[in-house]
Write a protein that holds these residues in place. Structure first.
Motif, PDB file in Angstrom:
ATOM      1  N   PRO A  64     -45.368  12.093   8.738  1.00  0.00           N
ATOM      2  CA  PRO A  64     -44.291  11.646   7.782  1.00  0.00           C
ATOM      3  C   PRO A  64     -43.160  12.920   7.395  1.00  0.00           C
ATOM      4  N   GLY A  65     -41.849  12.082   7.148  1.00  0.00           N
ATOM      5  CA  GLY A  65     -41.077  13.109   6.627  1.00  0.00           C
ATOM      6  C   GLY A  65     -41.585  13.716   5.250  1.00  0.00           C
ATOM      7  N   LEU A  66     -41.109  14.940   4.788  1.00  0.00           N
ATOM      8  CA  LEU A  66     -41.615  15.375   3.618  1.00  0.00           C
ATOM      9  C   LEU A  66     -41.136  14.613   2.181  1.00  0.00           C
ATOM     10  N   VAL A  67     -41.812  14.893   1.311  1.00  0.00           N
ATOM     11  CA  VAL A  67     -41.271  14.339   0.076  1.00  0.00           C
ATOM     12  C   VAL A  67     -41.235  15.595  -0.879  1.00  0.00           C
ATOM     13  N   GLU A  68     -40.344  16.009  -1.503  1.00  0.00           N
ATOM     14  CA  GLU A  68     -40.105  17.148  -2.210  1.00  0.00           C
ATOM     15  C   GLU A  68     -40.028  16.474  -3.714  1.00  0.00           C
ATOM     16  N   ALA A  69     -41.369  16.677  -4.399  1.00  0.00           N
ATOM     17  CA  ALA A  69     -41.564  15.910  -5.764  1.00  0.00           C
ATOM     18  C   ALA A  69     -40.920  16.635  -6.930  1.00  0.00           C
ATOM     19  N   HIS A  70     -40.304  17.727  -6.857  1.00  0.00           N
ATOM     20  CA  HIS A  70     -39.655  17.947  -7.970  1.00  0.00           C
ATOM     21  C   HIS A  70     -38.229  19.029  -7.791  1.00  0.00           C
ATOM     22  N   PHE A  71     -37.321  18.156  -7.346  1.00  0.00           N
ATOM     23  CA  PHE A  71     -36.033  18.622  -6.661  1.00  0.00           C
ATOM     24  C   PHE A  71     -35.245  18.788  -7.711  1.00  0.00           C
ATOM     25  N   HIS A  72     -34.035  19.687  -7.868  1.00  0.00           N
ATOM     26  CA  HIS A  72     -32.924  19.928  -8.555  1.00  0.00           C
ATOM     27  C   HIS A  72     -31.725  20.238  -7.681  1.00  0.00           C
ATOM     28  N   PRO A  73     -31.310  19.225  -7.223  1.00  0.00           N
ATOM     29  CA  PRO A  73     -30.117  19.244  -6.415  1.00  0.00           C
ATOM     30  C   PRO A  73     -28.997  19.907  -6.828  1.00  0.00           C
ATOM     31  N   THR A  74     -28.975  19.913  -8.076  1.00  0.00           N
ATOM     32  CA  THR A  74     -27.809  20.518  -8.855  1.00  0.00           C
ATOM     33  C   THR A  74     -27.998  21.794  -9.328  1.00  0.00           C
ATOM     34  N   TYR A  75     -29.377  22.346  -9.229  1.00  0.00           N
ATOM     35  CA  TYR A  75     -29.440  23.883  -9.575  1.00  0.00           C
ATOM     36  C   TYR A  75     -28.907  24.464  -8.196  1.00  0.00           C
ATOM     37  N   ALA A 111     -37.232  12.485   1.832  1.00  0.00           N
ATOM     38  CA  ALA A 111     -37.207  11.867   0.236  1.00  0.00           C
ATOM     39  C   ALA A 111     -37.353  12.940  -0.594  1.00  0.00           C
ATOM     40  N   ALA A 112     -36.784  12.649  -1.855  1.00  0.00           N
ATOM     41  CA  ALA A 112     -37.030  13.580  -2.907  1.00  0.00           C
ATOM     42  C   ALA A 112     -36.874  12.986  -4.421  1.00  0.00           C
ATOM     43  N   ARG A 113     -37.730  13.561  -5.279  1.00  0.00           N
ATOM     44  CA  ARG A 113     -37.564  12.866  -6.757  1.00  0.00           C
ATOM     45  C   ARG A 113     -37.015  14.095  -7.539  1.00  0.00           C
ATOM     46  N   SER A 114     -35.950  13.715  -8.261  1.00  0.00           N
ATOM     47  CA  SER A 114     -35.397  14.864  -9.050  1.00  0.00           C
ATOM     48  C   SER A 114     -36.274  15.184 -10.268  1.00  0.00           C
ATOM     49  N   GLY A 115     -36.064  16.558 -10.555  1.00  0.00           N
ATOM     50  CA  GLY A 115     -36.911  16.682 -11.827  1.00  0.00           C
ATOM     51  C   GLY A 115     -35.814  17.202 -12.883  1.00  0.00           C
ATOM     52  N   GLY A 116     -34.655  16.642 -12.984  1.00  0.00           N
ATOM     53  CA  GLY A 116     -33.541  16.815 -13.784  1.00  0.00           C
ATOM     54  C   GLY A 116     -32.188  17.267 -13.256  1.00  0.00           C
ATOM     55  N   SER A 117     -31.152  16.791 -13.681  1.00  0.00           N
ATOM     56  CA  SER A 117     -29.900  17.066 -13.113  1.00  0.00           C
ATOM     57  C   SER A 117     -28.963  17.322 -14.220  1.00  0.00           C
ATOM     58  N   LEU A 118     -27.901  18.385 -13.405  1.00  0.00           N
ATOM     59  CA  LEU A 118     -26.832  18.705 -14.369  1.00  0.00           C
ATOM     60  C   LEU A 118     -25.966  17.569 -14.353  1.00  0.00           C
ATOM     61  N   PHE A 119     -25.384  17.410 -15.635  1.00  0.00           N
ATOM     62  CA  PHE A 119     -24.245  16.368 -15.732  1.00  0.00           C
ATOM     63  C   PHE A 119     -24.999  14.913 -15.359  1.00  0.00           C
ATOM     64  N   ASN A 120     -24.460  13.973 -14.646  1.00  0.00           N
ATOM     65  CA  ASN A 120     -25.205  12.892 -14.234  1.00  0.00           C
ATOM     66  C   ASN A 120     -25.040  12.795 -12.689  1.00  0.00           C
ATOM     67  N   ILE A 121     -25.025  14.021 -12.126  1.00  0.00           N
ATOM     68  CA  ILE A 121     -24.656  14.129 -10.581  1.00  0.00           C
ATOM     69  C   ILE A 121     -25.692  13.181  -9.777  1.00  0.00           C
ATOM     70  N   CYS A 134     -23.015  10.950   2.614  1.00  0.00           N
ATOM     71  CA  CYS A 134     -23.659  12.212   2.962  1.00  0.00           C
ATOM     72  C   CYS A 134     -24.964  12.227   3.176  1.00  0.00           C
ATOM     73  N   PRO A 135     -25.489  13.149   4.013  1.00  0.00           N
ATOM     74  CA  PRO A 135     -26.847  13.421   4.520  1.00  0.00           C
ATOM     75  C   PRO A 135     -27.653  13.719   3.131  1.00  0.00           C
ATOM     76  N   GLY A 136     -28.947  13.348   3.029  1.00  0.00           N
ATOM     77  CA  GLY A 136     -29.647  13.890   2.071  1.00  0.00           C
ATOM     78  C   GLY A 136     -31.145  13.167   2.123  1.00  0.00           C
ATOM     79  N   PRO A 137     -31.967  13.534   1.454  1.00  0.00           N
ATOM     80  CA  PRO A 137     -33.258  12.928   0.995  1.00  0.00           C
ATOM     81  C   PRO A 137     -32.959  11.563   0.375  1.00  0.00           C
ATOM     82  N   ARG A 138     -33.759  10.474   0.647  1.00  0.00           N
ATOM     83  CA  ARG A 138     -33.976   9.443  -0.262  1.00  0.00           C
ATOM     84  C   ARG A 138     -33.913   9.785  -1.791  1.00  0.00           C
TER      85      ARG A 138
END
Ligand code: ZN
Length: 420
Positions: A64-75, A111-121, A134-138
């Motif tokens: 299966p595709g990997l799931v990043e469970a504590h992801f901060h795309p905005t960091y 797929a990824a679950r965010s662990g917190g975001s800057l602003f509401n990005i 744009c491409p990215g994890p669910r």
């Protein structure tokens, strides 16, 4: 996110389906119109039409595709924690977040679950990804993180007149905690990220600092969030803070570093998942001096590393659920290194590769509340698949090298890898 149309058959590989069972050698995976229709031994595979797309796994792994469970795309790979709230405006951070999301997908994270975001990005990044802009994890989106005034994330003294607008919502008391959650409800987040306890990164509120938020504040966050069907998680390192969060009704625990037996019992009672995010600690110890982290901060990370590894072992052994996520987005722990977390759990924590992969796929999807849709390779689920030129069960570090990926697929569409 669009699903593929037509049929794809992936053959000549070992199937690791994400459920933790024994791998299936010489397997086939068939995807029809974006969803899995068959996963099992080649000899039992149904015939597919001549015009079907065929992918040769070259004797490697179909997983299966990997799931990043504590992801901060905005960091944005900051050299110091403090850079997060002052270095760039929202416009630029948004672009960086989109680049990080693309990179994560290329690294096999579908797929990824965010662990917190800057602003509401995150909320808007998720919309852009879902809309195939744009491409990215669910993504499961978080918003600004909630922290008590004077807590871990409130490092600017008042005279600097920096309000931390983009990074955290600072609260004093249950009423302010409730209004912070209501603001996040309006923002459209799915997860409320909080800071109940301290961290080695900030000596004033160290690893054993229990109360960056009071129990009453945590309880107010949970009851308000649950009223609006949002989930709550928190940065929980200190023993009492972990237990307070669990008693307050948290849906997940980040780190769980110094969990004791009572905490473990509370965790297991409601089957609350924990995301240790431990490679960050090793990276902080190994590369911290390069980034001028003070010695006592590095010592704190050493303690966190050992305590966190011990807690992770305890939780898995007791039958608890662990997600794999690494808090990437710091100079010493940059985006793109995501799979180092997986190697770390095999090499330093002592998990088997199969255990780690189950945590990084099925459990990750469950944490996102989407375990019925993806996270394992079973008929009916989305064709979110990683095809690797290599045996990941023999050497999990193969997952760190994205040049070895034959295909990274979402809904049966090849989004990255050699076949893209
Ligand atoms: Zn984090």
């Amino acid at each position: 996110m669009k699903l593929a149309s037509g049929t794809t058959a992936i053959t000549n590989g070992t199937l690791v389906d994400g459920n933790g069972g024994p791998p299936v050698r010489d397997a086939a995976l068939v995807i029809r119109d974006g969803r899995i229709s068959f996963a099992g031994p080649m000899r039992e595979a149904p015939p597919v039409e001549p015009e079907a797309t065929r992918i040769d796994a070259r004797g490697g792994t179909i997983m299966p595709g990997l799931v990043e469970a504590h992801f901060h795309p905005t960091y944005f790979n900051v050299a110091a924690l403090e850079d997060l709230d002052i270095k760039y405006p929202v416009e630029y951070v948004t672009l960086l977040a989109a680049a990080n999301a693309k990179l994560a997908l290329e690294c096999g994270y579908t797929a990824a679950r965010s662990g917190g975001s800057l602003f509401n990005i995150d909320v808007w990044l998720k919309k852009a990804i879902e809309g195939d802009l744009c491409p990215g994890p669910r993504l499961a989106a978080s918003g600004r993180e909630i922290c008590g005034v004077g807590g871990l994330m409130d490092w600017n003294p008042d005279f600097r007149k920096i309000g931390m607008d983009g990074l955290v919502l600072l609260v004093n008391g249950p009423d302010e905690a409730r209004s912070a959650v209501r603001k996040l409800v309006k923002d459209g987040v799915e997860w409320v990220k909080t800071y109940p306890t301290g961290d080695a990164a900030a000596p004033d509120t160290n690893d054993h600092h229990t109360l960056c938020m009071t129990f009453e504040e945590m309880h107010a966050v949970v009851s308000t969030a649950h009223n609006h069907k949002l989930k709550v998680t928190g940065h929980c390192r200190a023993t009492e803070g972990i237990k307070n969060a669990l008693r307050a009704g948290y849906d997940a625990i980040e780190h769980g570093t110094f969990i004791d037996d009572e905490g473990l019992e509370l965790l297991l009672k409601r089957d609350v998942p924990c995301v240790p995010a431990l490679y960050f600690e090793l990276a902080s110890v190994e590369r911290g001096p390069e980034f001028r982290l003070p010695p006592r901060v590095i010592d704190g990370h050493k303690e966190t590393l050992e305590g966190g590894a011990e807690s992770a072992r305890k939780i898995l052994k007791a039958g608890g659920r662990l997600g794999m996520g690494g808090d990437f987005g710091f100079g010493w722990n940059p985006h793109g290194d995501y799979a180092r977390e997986l190697s770390f759990f095999v090499k330093y924590v002592g998990f088997s590769p199969l255990e780690v992969i189950t945590c990084a796929t099925r459990t990750g999807a469950q944490i996102m509340g989407r375990g019925a849709e993806f996270g394992t390779l079973e008929p009916g689920k989305l064709g979110d698949v990683l095809v690797v030129d290599g045996d990941v069960l023999a050497d999990i570090s193969v997952l760190e090298d994205r040049t070895r990926f034959i295909a990274v697929m979402q809904g049966g569409v090849v989004k990255a890898g050699q076949l893209k």
